[in-house]
Design an enzyme around this catalytic site. Structure first.
Site, PDB file in Angstrom:
ATOM      1  N   ARG A  94      38.359  34.584  46.474  1.00 51.72           N
ATOM      2  CA  ARG A  94      37.750  35.288  47.643  1.00 51.72           C
ATOM      3  C   ARG A  94      36.383  34.733  48.036  1.00 51.72           C
ATOM      4  NH1 ARG A  94      38.736  41.058  47.112  1.00 51.72           N
ATOM      5  NH2 ARG A  94      37.330  41.154  45.506  1.00 51.72           N
ATOM      6  N   ASP A 122      35.150  49.873  34.651  1.00 48.50           N
ATOM      7  CA  ASP A 122      35.483  50.035  36.351  1.00 48.50           C
ATOM      8  C   ASP A 122      35.018  51.511  36.745  1.00 48.50           C
ATOM      9  OD1 ASP A 122      36.166  47.439  35.905  1.00 48.50           O
ATOM     10  OD2 ASP A 122      38.312  47.767  36.840  1.00 48.50           O
ATOM     11  N   CYS A 132      29.003  36.353   6.785  1.00 48.60           N
ATOM     12  CA  CYS A 132      28.790  36.424   5.625  1.00 48.60           C
ATOM     13  C   CYS A 132      28.735  34.627   5.268  1.00 48.60           C
ATOM     14  CB  CYS A 132      30.221  36.904   4.756  1.00 48.60           C
ATOM     15  SG  CYS A 132      30.153  36.290   3.068  1.00 48.60           S
ATOM     16  N   TYR A 134      50.668  39.621  48.475  1.00 49.62           N
ATOM     17  CA  TYR A 134      51.125  40.787  49.400  1.00 49.62           C
ATOM     18  C   TYR A 134      50.336  40.848  50.419  1.00 49.62           C
ATOM     19  CZ  TYR A 134      46.641  41.430  46.759  1.00 49.62           C
ATOM     20  OH  TYR A 134      45.198  41.297  46.432  1.00 49.62           O
ATOM     21  N   LYS A 136      48.095  48.303  43.084  1.00 46.01           N
ATOM     22  CA  LYS A 136      46.877  47.652  43.015  1.00 46.01           C
ATOM     23  C   LYS A 136      46.884  46.985  41.516  1.00 46.01           C
ATOM     24  CE  LYS A 136      41.905  48.358  43.602  1.00 46.01           C
ATOM     25  NZ  LYS A 136      41.599  46.979  43.524  1.00 46.01           N
ATOM     26  N   LYS A 155      48.910  51.341  52.796  1.00 42.57           N
ATOM     27  CA  LYS A 155      48.621  50.479  53.995  1.00 42.57           C
ATOM     28  C   LYS A 155      49.749  51.106  55.204  1.00 42.57           C
ATOM     29  CE  LYS A 155      48.421  46.381  51.249  1.00 42.57           C
ATOM     30  NZ  LYS A 155      49.122  45.159  50.592  1.00 42.57           N
ATOM     31  N   CYS A 202      32.031  40.237  -0.791  1.00 39.82           N
ATOM     32  CA  CYS A 202      31.554  39.633  -1.733  1.00 39.82           C
ATOM     33  C   CYS A 202      30.161  39.820  -2.007  1.00 39.82           C
ATOM     34  CB  CYS A 202      31.921  37.832  -1.745  1.00 39.82           C
ATOM     35  SG  CYS A 202      30.804  37.494  -0.364  1.00 39.82           S
ATOM     36  N   ASP A 251      45.185  44.478  38.969  1.00 41.81           N
ATOM     37  CA  ASP A 251      44.077  44.147  38.061  1.00 41.81           C
ATOM     38  C   ASP A 251      43.968  42.646  38.062  1.00 41.81           C
ATOM     39  OD1 ASP A 251      41.501  44.758  37.580  1.00 41.81           O
ATOM     40  OD2 ASP A 251      42.056  45.722  35.570  1.00 41.81           O
ATOM     41  N   LYS A 267      42.495  54.759  43.232  1.00 41.58           N
ATOM     42  CA  LYS A 267      42.397  54.266  41.834  1.00 41.58           C
ATOM     43  C   LYS A 267      42.859  55.594  40.859  1.00 41.58           C
ATOM     44  CE  LYS A 267      39.784  50.510  40.922  1.00 41.58           C
ATOM     45  NZ  LYS A 267      38.433  50.241  40.260  1.00 41.58           N
ATOM     46  N   CYS A 326      33.515  33.189  -0.347  1.00 43.42           N
ATOM     47  CA  CYS A 326      34.100  34.589  -0.116  1.00 43.42           C
ATOM     48  C   CYS A 326      35.457  34.583  -0.234  1.00 43.42           C
ATOM     49  CB  CYS A 326      33.460  35.066   1.180  1.00 43.42           C
ATOM     50  SG  CYS A 326      33.952  36.911   1.801  1.00 43.42           S
ATOM     51  N   CYS A 338      27.721  41.208   2.833  1.00 45.89           N
ATOM     52  CA  CYS A 338      29.269  41.175   3.001  1.00 45.89           C
ATOM     53  C   CYS A 338      29.799  42.222   2.290  1.00 45.89           C
ATOM     54  CB  CYS A 338      29.741  39.684   2.689  1.00 45.89           C
ATOM     55  SG  CYS A 338      31.450  39.589   2.649  1.00 45.89           S
ATOM     56  N   LEU A 392      38.726  46.704  49.881  1.00 50.28           N
ATOM     57  CA  LEU A 392      38.778  48.286  50.104  1.00 50.28           C
ATOM     58  C   LEU A 392      37.871  49.137  49.517  1.00 50.28           C
ATOM     59  CD1 LEU A 392      42.643  48.308  50.082  1.00 50.28           C
ATOM     60  CD2 LEU A 392      41.355  48.280  52.079  1.00 50.28           C
ATOM     61  N   GLU A 426      51.917  50.520  47.262  1.00 49.94           N
ATOM     62  CA  GLU A 426      52.190  49.530  46.083  1.00 49.94           C
ATOM     63  C   GLU A 426      51.410  49.556  45.176  1.00 49.94           C
ATOM     64  OE1 GLU A 426      52.327  46.631  49.308  1.00 49.94           O
ATOM     65  OE2 GLU A 426      50.711  45.453  48.244  1.00 49.94           O
ATOM     66  N   ASP A 486      32.408  52.231  39.417  1.00 47.07           N
ATOM     67  CA  ASP A 486      32.831  53.004  40.850  1.00 47.07           C
ATOM     68  C   ASP A 486      31.853  54.071  40.765  1.00 47.07           C
ATOM     69  OD1 ASP A 486      34.611  50.981  41.511  1.00 47.07           O
ATOM     70  OD2 ASP A 486      36.261  52.065  40.493  1.00 47.07           O
TER      71      ASP A 486
HETATM   72  S1  IVH Z   1      45.647  44.623  50.064  1.00 44.08           S
HETATM   73  C1  IVH Z   1      41.973  44.061  53.419  1.00 44.08           C
HETATM   74  N1  IVH Z   1      47.166  45.246  47.899  1.00 44.08           N
HETATM   75  O1  IVH Z   1      42.172  44.962  45.649  1.00 44.08           O
HETATM   76  C2  IVH Z   1      42.096  43.878  51.619  1.00 44.08           C
HETATM   77  N2  IVH Z   1      44.892  44.345  47.578  1.00 44.08           N
HETATM   78  O2  IVH Z   1      40.074  46.686  47.117  1.00 44.08           O
HETATM   79  C3  IVH Z   1      43.593  44.586  51.430  1.00 44.08           C
HETATM   80  N3  IVH Z   1      44.453  44.191  45.415  1.00 44.08           N
HETATM   81  O3  IVH Z   1      40.774  42.830  47.533  1.00 44.08           O
HETATM   82  C4  IVH Z   1      44.064  44.192  50.316  1.00 44.08           C
HETATM   83  N4  IVH Z   1      46.402  44.701  44.738  1.00 44.08           N
HETATM   84  O4  IVH Z   1      41.970  41.952  45.741  1.00 44.08           O
HETATM   85  C5  IVH Z   1      46.029  44.753  48.498  1.00 44.08           C
HETATM   86  N5  IVH Z   1      48.671  45.435  46.357  1.00 44.08           N
HETATM   87  C6  IVH Z   1      47.600  45.139  46.780  1.00 44.08           C
HETATM   88  C7  IVH Z   1      46.464  44.727  45.938  1.00 44.08           C
HETATM   89  C8  IVH Z   1      45.293  44.425  46.422  1.00 44.08           C
HETATM   90  C9  IVH Z   1      45.013  44.179  44.432  1.00 44.08           C
HETATM   91  C10 IVH Z   1      42.975  44.056  45.324  1.00 44.08           C
HETATM   92  C11 IVH Z   1      42.786  42.740  46.379  1.00 44.08           C
HETATM   93  C12 IVH Z   1      41.686  43.393  47.172  1.00 44.08           C
HETATM   94  C13 IVH Z   1      41.251  44.604  46.493  1.00 44.08           C
HETATM   95  C14 IVH Z   1      41.179  45.767  47.211  1.00 44.08           C
END
Ligand code: IVH
Length: 681
Positions: free
Chosen positions: A140, A34, A441, A229, A119, A293, A426, A121, A329, A446, A423, A87, A117, A38
């Site tokens: 999505r 990731d 093998c 969420y 994020k 948020k 063996c 995965d 992140k 074996c 191998c 995001l 909160e 990124d």
């Molecule tokens: S809020 C408008 N809260 O991460 C989007 N997203 O890059 C607001 N994700 O698409 C998303 N944990 O799939 C929100 N606690 C969390 C999250 C969360 C994972 C994911 C989600 C979103 C992406 C944001």
């Protein structure tokens, strides 16, 4: 950089990012971390900002203006009522402060309340509850339109299908993340290994792959989980802030994110994020950052989205992203260490897997000593050599992987790793199938393969023989007490006594444990044979269909293909396995030593093996009850309608499956007709 150079670089980056998007979102098999992804994307966005003309001239729509698209073949597509946005990620506290500064400017106040909160995965889904009842679950997709995964999402045990408390909106889209717990991920990988198949790289990919399975039975056998969420449309509105929303989700009985906090001002946000980073590893799900948020929904509405025209309409095909939220992140857990040696592990199917033996290094809570190098091509691609300084990373925080070689620290005189031609156990020359990456093998005798096959046969998912774990198998092999699977059933207490100094109770227990499994379920025995492509689920199908080992041995290709979920590949693997004289001899020998597998409960004639699909809500039976009744009568229930479906049972609010059944001419039953069919049988 000149504009011409920028244009070239932009075009190249766009192609690369698009390639990785495809791998991550659609195929769930990413090739890079990731963090590296990124980084590529940030470079692209930076160049597009600096050289807007070059960006236009580079052609092709930029992946920075789109969101990854997860839509796949085989699913019905459904439009979201409110687009699902994403995001931008930042790894930098400075950018987080800029996010706050923009909001202060837009709203004219320093004192803003935020929620912080984890994020998660996993993969994003949107659940629709109408009048308090779960009616749809959609991925999505491209943000506007996703795949209908309702049947699979309904298998998630912790997700209520009705909202448990007032106020219940007419219609609400509740958004969240589907994931697999670390524990479940390990369990599945263990089974995968036992079936001789490659391990999954991390929980996120496995969760994505699972959610996109057309076989709901397979989905139900893996414990997907969900946390919620976010909100799409909500009619009428019932809450006014993030915190209020989370409380309401809880009252409705839905799972919500933990380690959630509400704070004021940017300093408190940064402190909450640091705190979260310290505690997040205790969570059941993988987390790769924090989401911040604005708490107040009215303020969220005021600042709106980027990529939106002033009148509030989305600019066509533009990526929308909320100004009121920011994803921070965490840098991945990486550590530097040295490769002491590269060893080769021999699997049950003979697969030769290279492993880096590392100088022990502490990483994200555990000491890492070994990391998989996957296969010969992977080693060559990264040019990993014995003696190299390397960076190891926990992918999804679980399996350590060598992500990079620090070439500048390479000791003088090192040589590229030469993958063994034979191998290591063996010495038989290794072979590789035409389109395969894995060297194997080929020697059926074996010693390492034999050991792994016996271990597999006795393991939990197969015969489940008490007391016959890896260590005991090893002890018996080393002392010549067994040399093959059938030998297990020839063991006597006297053979065992000399093997251990103390006591004889264990020997008696082991022999009793083995005796108790002579009548093991047929599917367990089939699973234990180690037929390529055949894991527990397929073994159950085979047991139900053929009802004995000789029956299975004589199965024709046509008979195998008739099984729901069996394709050419599986059918061929089964036929090949039984065509091998050594395997047929094994089956004969198992019968000779008195193994008498028990076939599944005799299915009542007419419904045996018939495939049912349930859709909508039945008037009296719950989905589970209907499934149990069908299975008790020898039928099976699967998640999607195909040409192989015998009946679709439709209730109220039946959706796309009913349409598909009609299109394919599959008979449709209501509850009464189902009960008649079951009763008449
Ligand atoms: S809020 C408008 N809260 O991460 C989007 N997203 O890059 C607001 N994700 O698409 C998303 N944990 O799939 C929100 N606690 C969390 C999250 C969360 C994972 C994911 C989600 C979103 C992406 C944001």
């Amino acid at each position: 950089m000149s504009p011409a150079e920028a244009q070239k670089r932009i075009a190249a980056l766009r192609a690369q990012v698009a390639h990785h998007d495809e791998l991550y979102y659609r195929k769930a098999t990413p090739e890079i971390t990731d963090f590296d992804y990124d980084t590529l994307k940030a470079e692209l966005a930076g160049l597009e900002r600096l050289f807007p003309e070059a960006a236009t001239a580079a052609g092709a729509e930029s992946p920075t203006a789109r969101i990854g698209d997860d839509r796949t073949e085989g699913f019905v597509r459904v439009k979201h009522r409110l687009a699902m946005t994403t995001l931008d990620n930042t790894y930098d506290e400075g950018e987080l402060r800029e996010f706050h500064a923009r909001l202060v400017k837009a709203l004219g106040s320093e004192d803003l309340a935020y929620t912080v909160e984890p994020k998660i995965d996993g993969l994003a889904v949107s659940l629709t509850y109408e009048k308090g009842r779960l009616t749809r679950a959609v991925t999505r997709g491209d943000g506007e339109e996703g795949d209908d995964v309702t049947a699979n999402v309904r298998t998630i045990r912790g997700l209520p299908h009705t909202l448990a408390a007032a106020p219940v909106p007419e219609l609400i889209e509740i958004r969240g993340e589907i994931y697999l717990s670390v524990e479940e991920f390990r369990r599945i990988n263990q089974l995968q290994e036992e079936a001789g198949e490659a391990a999954y790289a991390n929980p996120r990919n496995l969760a994505a792959g699972t959610l996109k399975q057309l076989d709901a039975k397979l989905v139900a056998s893996r414990k997907l989980e969900i946390v919620l969420y976010g909100m799409g449309v909500c009619e009428p509105e019932v809450v006014t802030s993030q915190t209020g929303y989370r409380d309401q989700l809880k009252r409705w009985g839905l799972p919500v994110v933990e380690l959630f906090s509400e704070v004021r001002g940017i300093e408190a946000v940064c402190a909450a994020i640091r705190d979260l980073d310290e505690k997040r590893r205790a969570l059941a799900y993988g987390t790769d950052g924090a989401v911040v948020k604005l708490n107040d929904f009215a303020l969220q509405k005021k600042v709106g989205f980027r990529g939106m025209a002033a009148d509030g309409r989305a600019e066509a095909a533009r990526k929308l992203s909320p100004r009121w939220a920011c994803a921070f992140k965490f840098a991945p857990d990486r550590a530097e260490t040295r490769v002491r040696d590269i060893t080769i592990q021999v699997g049950r199917t003979g697969a030769l897997t290279p492993v880096a033996e590392l100088e022990p290094v502490f990483l994200a809570g555990t000491t890492v000593k070994r990391a998989t190098l996957h296969n010969a091509e992977e080693i060559a691609r990264k040019d990993v050599r014995v003696g190299d300084a390397v960076l190891v990373e926990k992918a999804g925080e679980i399996i350590p992987a060598v992500v990079a070689v620090l070439v500048e620290k390479r000791p003088a005189g090192s040589a590229p790793y030469a993958f063994p031609r034979a191998c290591p156990v063996c010495q038989t020359p290794a072979t590789r199938g035409e389109e395969e990456v894995v060297w194997r093998c080929p020697n059926p005798n074996c010693p390492e393969k034999v050991r792994r096959r016996i271990e597999h046969f006795a393991s939990k998912g197969c015969l489940d023989i008490d007391g016959l774990g890896e260590e005991m198998v090893d002890l018996l092999l080393r002392n010549g007490r067994i040399a093959s699977i059938p030998d297990i059933f020839r063991l006597k207490v006297e053979d065992l006594l000399p093997l251990k100094k103390s006591g004889e109770v264990w020997a008696g227990n082991l022999i009793a444990g083995i005796a108790a499994r002579r009548q093991a379920d047929l599917w367990r025995v089939i699973n234990g044979l180690g037929i390529p492509q055949v894991g527990a689920a397929a073994a159950k199908d085979l047991a139900r269909t053929f009802r004995s080992l000789p029956g299975l041995a004589g199965a024709t290709e046509a008979e195998l293909l008739r099984i729901d979920g069996f394709g050419e590949k599986t059918a061929l693997a089964v036929r090949r396995w039984f065509a091998d004289p050594a395997n047929r001899a094994l089956v004969d020998e198992l019968q000779a030593v008195g193994l008498e597998p028990t076939p599944p409960a005799a299915a009542s004639s007419a419904l045996a093996g018939k495939a049912f699909v349930l859709t909508g809500t039945l008037p009296t039976l719950s989905r589970e009850e209907a499934t149990a009744k069908i299975e008790a009568a020898g039928g099976k229930v699967s998640g999607s309608v195909s040409k192989k479906t015998h009946y679709v049972v439709a209730g109220e609010e039946a959706g796309s499956k009913l349409e598909k059944a009609r299109a394919l001419g599959v008979p449709v039953l209501d509850e009464k007709a189902l009960l008649d069919l079951l009763g008449a049988d």
